[in-house]
Design a protein around this motif. Structure first.
Motif, PDB file in Angstrom:
ATOM      1  N   ASN A 104      -1.758   5.191  11.061  1.00  0.00           N
ATOM      2  CA  ASN A 104      -1.686   5.461   9.628  1.00  0.00           C
ATOM      3  C   ASN A 104      -1.362   4.211   8.827  1.00  0.00           C
ATOM      4  N   ALA A 105      -0.498   3.344   9.354  1.00  0.00           N
ATOM      5  CA  ALA A 105      -0.196   2.092   8.660  1.00  0.00           C
ATOM      6  C   ALA A 105      -1.449   1.234   8.539  1.00  0.00           C
ATOM      7  N   ARG A 106      -2.229   1.164   9.620  1.00  0.00           N
ATOM      8  CA  ARG A 106      -3.466   0.368   9.614  1.00  0.00           C
ATOM      9  C   ARG A 106      -4.461   0.938   8.598  1.00  0.00           C
ATOM     10  N   LEU A 107      -4.610   2.241   8.583  1.00  0.00           N
ATOM     11  CA  LEU A 107      -5.542   2.897   7.665  1.00  0.00           C
ATOM     12  C   LEU A 107      -5.190   2.559   6.213  1.00  0.00           C
TER      13      LEU A 107
ATOM     14  N   PHE B 161      14.602   6.679  13.814  1.00  0.00           N
ATOM     15  CA  PHE B 161      13.679   6.305  12.758  1.00  0.00           C
ATOM     16  C   PHE B 161      12.693   5.308  13.356  1.00  0.00           C
ATOM     17  N   VAL B 162      11.424   5.488  13.027  1.00  0.00           N
ATOM     18  CA  VAL B 162      10.354   4.617  13.522  1.00  0.00           C
ATOM     19  C   VAL B 162       9.655   3.985  12.328  1.00  0.00           C
ATOM     20  N   CYS B 163       9.334   2.710  12.457  1.00  0.00           N
ATOM     21  CA  CYS B 163       8.588   2.020  11.398  1.00  0.00           C
ATOM     22  C   CYS B 163       7.464   1.210  12.020  1.00  0.00           C
ATOM     23  N   ALA B 164       6.246   1.491  11.598  1.00  0.00           N
ATOM     24  CA  ALA B 164       5.081   0.684  11.965  1.00  0.00           C
ATOM     25  C   ALA B 164       4.620  -0.053  10.719  1.00  0.00           C
ATOM     26  N   LEU B 165       4.400  -1.351  10.843  1.00  0.00           N
ATOM     27  CA  LEU B 165       3.909  -2.171   9.741  1.00  0.00           C
ATOM     28  C   LEU B 165       2.539  -2.736  10.084  1.00  0.00           C
ATOM     29  N   CYS B 166       1.684  -2.801   9.080  1.00  0.00           N
ATOM     30  CA  CYS B 166       0.388  -3.450   9.241  1.00  0.00           C
ATOM     31  C   CYS B 166       0.121  -4.302   8.011  1.00  0.00           C
ATOM     32  N   LEU B 167      -0.161  -5.559   8.238  1.00  0.00           N
ATOM     33  CA  LEU B 167      -0.601  -6.467   7.185  1.00  0.00           C
ATOM     34  C   LEU B 167      -2.084  -6.707   7.400  1.00  0.00           C
ATOM     35  N   ALA B 168      -2.882  -6.372   6.393  1.00  0.00           N
ATOM     36  CA  ALA B 168      -4.339  -6.474   6.511  1.00  0.00           C
ATOM     37  C   ALA B 168      -4.904  -7.391   5.444  1.00  0.00           C
ATOM     38  N   TRP B 169      -5.960  -8.098   5.809  1.00  0.00           N
ATOM     39  CA  TRP B 169      -6.696  -8.949   4.877  1.00  0.00           C
ATOM     40  C   TRP B 169      -8.029  -8.270   4.545  1.00  0.00           C
ATOM     41  N   PRO B 170      -8.641  -8.645   3.422  1.00  0.00           N
ATOM     42  CA  PRO B 170      -9.906  -7.999   3.029  1.00  0.00           C
ATOM     43  C   PRO B 170     -11.018  -8.112   4.061  1.00  0.00           C
ATOM     44  N   ASP B 171     -10.967  -9.137   4.916  1.00  0.00           N
ATOM     45  CA  ASP B 171     -12.013  -9.275   5.921  1.00  0.00           C
ATOM     46  C   ASP B 171     -11.764  -8.417   7.165  1.00  0.00           C
ATOM     47  N   GLY B 172     -10.683  -7.619   7.144  1.00  0.00           N
ATOM     48  CA  GLY B 172     -10.408  -6.722   8.253  1.00  0.00           C
ATOM     49  C   GLY B 172      -9.422  -7.240   9.278  1.00  0.00           C
ATOM     50  N   HIS B 173      -8.970  -8.481   9.125  1.00  0.00           N
ATOM     51  CA  HIS B 173      -7.958  -9.024  10.045  1.00  0.00           C
ATOM     52  C   HIS B 173      -6.645  -8.282   9.825  1.00  0.00           C
TER      53      HIS B 173
ATOM     54  N   ALA C   6       0.840  -1.202   0.000  1.00  0.00           N
ATOM     55  CA  ALA C   6       0.000   0.000   0.000  1.00  0.00           C
ATOM     56  C   ALA C   6       0.871   1.246   0.000  1.00  0.00           C
ATOM     57  N   SER C   7       1.489   1.485  -1.144  1.00  0.00           N
ATOM     58  CA  SER C   7       2.413   2.607  -1.284  1.00  0.00           C
ATOM     59  C   SER C   7       2.539   2.954  -2.758  1.00  0.00           C
ATOM     60  N   HIS C   8       3.001   4.192  -3.017  1.00  0.00           N
ATOM     61  CA  HIS C   8       3.353   4.606  -4.373  1.00  0.00           C
ATOM     62  C   HIS C   8       4.866   4.810  -4.470  1.00  0.00           C
ATOM     63  N   ASN C   9       5.606   4.309  -3.500  1.00  0.00           N
ATOM     64  CA  ASN C   9       7.050   4.523  -3.383  1.00  0.00           C
ATOM     65  C   ASN C   9       7.808   3.292  -3.875  1.00  0.00           C
ATOM     66  N   ARG C  10       8.499   3.442  -5.009  1.00  0.00           N
ATOM     67  CA  ARG C  10       9.212   2.292  -5.570  1.00  0.00           C
ATOM     68  C   ARG C  10      10.449   1.927  -4.754  1.00  0.00           C
ATOM     69  N   GLY C  11      10.956   2.850  -3.950  1.00  0.00           N
ATOM     70  CA  GLY C  11      12.042   2.503  -3.049  1.00  0.00           C
ATOM     71  C   GLY C  11      11.587   1.486  -2.019  1.00  0.00           C
TER      72      GLY C  11
ATOM     73  N   LEU D 176       0.003  -4.855   2.623  1.00  0.00           N
ATOM     74  CA  LEU D 176       0.986  -4.452   3.618  1.00  0.00           C
ATOM     75  C   LEU D 176       1.237  -2.963   3.502  1.00  0.00           C
ATOM     76  N   ALA D 177       1.202  -2.282   4.637  1.00  0.00           N
ATOM     77  CA  ALA D 177       1.507  -0.857   4.651  1.00  0.00           C
ATOM     78  C   ALA D 177       2.495  -0.566   5.763  1.00  0.00           C
ATOM     79  N   ASP D 178       3.322   0.421   5.510  1.00  0.00           N
ATOM     80  CA  ASP D 178       4.167   0.910   6.593  1.00  0.00           C
ATOM     81  C   ASP D 178       3.941   2.398   6.745  1.00  0.00           C
ATOM     82  N   ASP D 179       4.149   2.864   7.935  1.00  0.00           N
ATOM     83  CA  ASP D 179       4.213   4.296   8.163  1.00  0.00           C
ATOM     84  C   ASP D 179       5.478   4.500   8.964  1.00  0.00           C
ATOM     85  N   SER D 180       6.377   5.247   8.400  1.00  0.00           N
ATOM     86  CA  SER D 180       7.660   5.433   9.047  1.00  0.00           C
ATOM     87  C   SER D 180       8.031   6.895   9.006  1.00  0.00           C
TER      88      SER D 180
END
Length: 206
Positions: free
Chosen positions: A62-65, A129-141, A20-25, A79-83
């Motif tokens: 923000n990662a969860r969102l 530096f802080v990194c929060a990761l969230c892995l989400a499934w379509p059912d909300g898990h 869940a990003s537009h960042n190719r890095g 998968l999203a990160d907010d860092s």
């Protein structure tokens, strides 16, 4: 049988995950890890998914969102990160606003100059530096982790590697900034690497 939302859940080898990003890095960093698990990583921008407004007041929020928005739009695990970069002398700023400090042009050189301008009078150069990761499934898990890497900010910035605030951050115990390290050296110790390791322990295919 319905899925227990509280049961541990792992990714399936051979499956797909939307980053869940537009960042190719970030795609390069996460793709290397997930690819080793036989998982194909798709970038949200390549699927035409918009970037939702980051309206939460924490990295984890923000990662969860972002992860939930991508999972529901793509119907794939996402998968999203907010860092971000947190400077002690600035009360943790820029923090969750790290990208916004660079403006719409992503001018991180200007953002680093702002940090120097606002924090130079304070002898405390502690930063993280802080990194929060969230892995989400379509059912909300969701599965969530957050890790912090401590160090100090330096001026002037050094090195042309990495991205964002990397050239002005030296991890604790290192004489090099992230901008001076090779991609492999940074990947071995970064805040994102620490968070990915924690996430892997919970969701990597068995």
């Amino acid at each position: 049988m319905p899925i227990d939302p509280n049961a541990p859940r792992r990714l399936a080898a051979g499956g797909r995950v939307v980053l869940a990003s537009h960042n190719r890095g970030k795609l390069a960093e996460f793709g290397a890890v997930l690819g080793a698990w036989d998982i194909t990583v798709l970038l949200a921008s390549d699927l035409g998914l918009p970037e939702p407004d980051e309206t939460e007041d924490s990295f984890a929020g923000n990662a969860r969102l972002k992860a939930l928005a991508a999972a529901k739009a793509s119907m794939q695990p996402s998968l999203a990160d907010d860092s971000g970069f947190a400077v002690d002398a600035l009360g943790g700023a820029p923090g969750i606003f790290s990208a916004r400090w660079a403006g719409p042009e992503k001018d991180f050189a200007a953002a680093m100059r702002r940090i120097h301008h606002e924090a130079a009078a304070n002898p405390d150069h502690s930063a993280a530096f802080v990194c929060a990761l969230c892995l989400a499934w379509p059912d909300g898990h969701v599965v969530e982790v957050e890790r912090t890497l401590r160090g100090e900010w330096v001026w002037p910035p050094r090195g042309s590697g990495g991205f964002g605030y990397d050239p002005m951050f030296a991890p604790r115990g290192s004489a090099l900034t992230f901008g001076e390290m090779s991609r492999e050296a940074k990947a071995a110790i970064s805040h994102r690497a620490l968070a990915i390791a924690d996430l892997a322990a919970m969701v990597r295919p068995l």
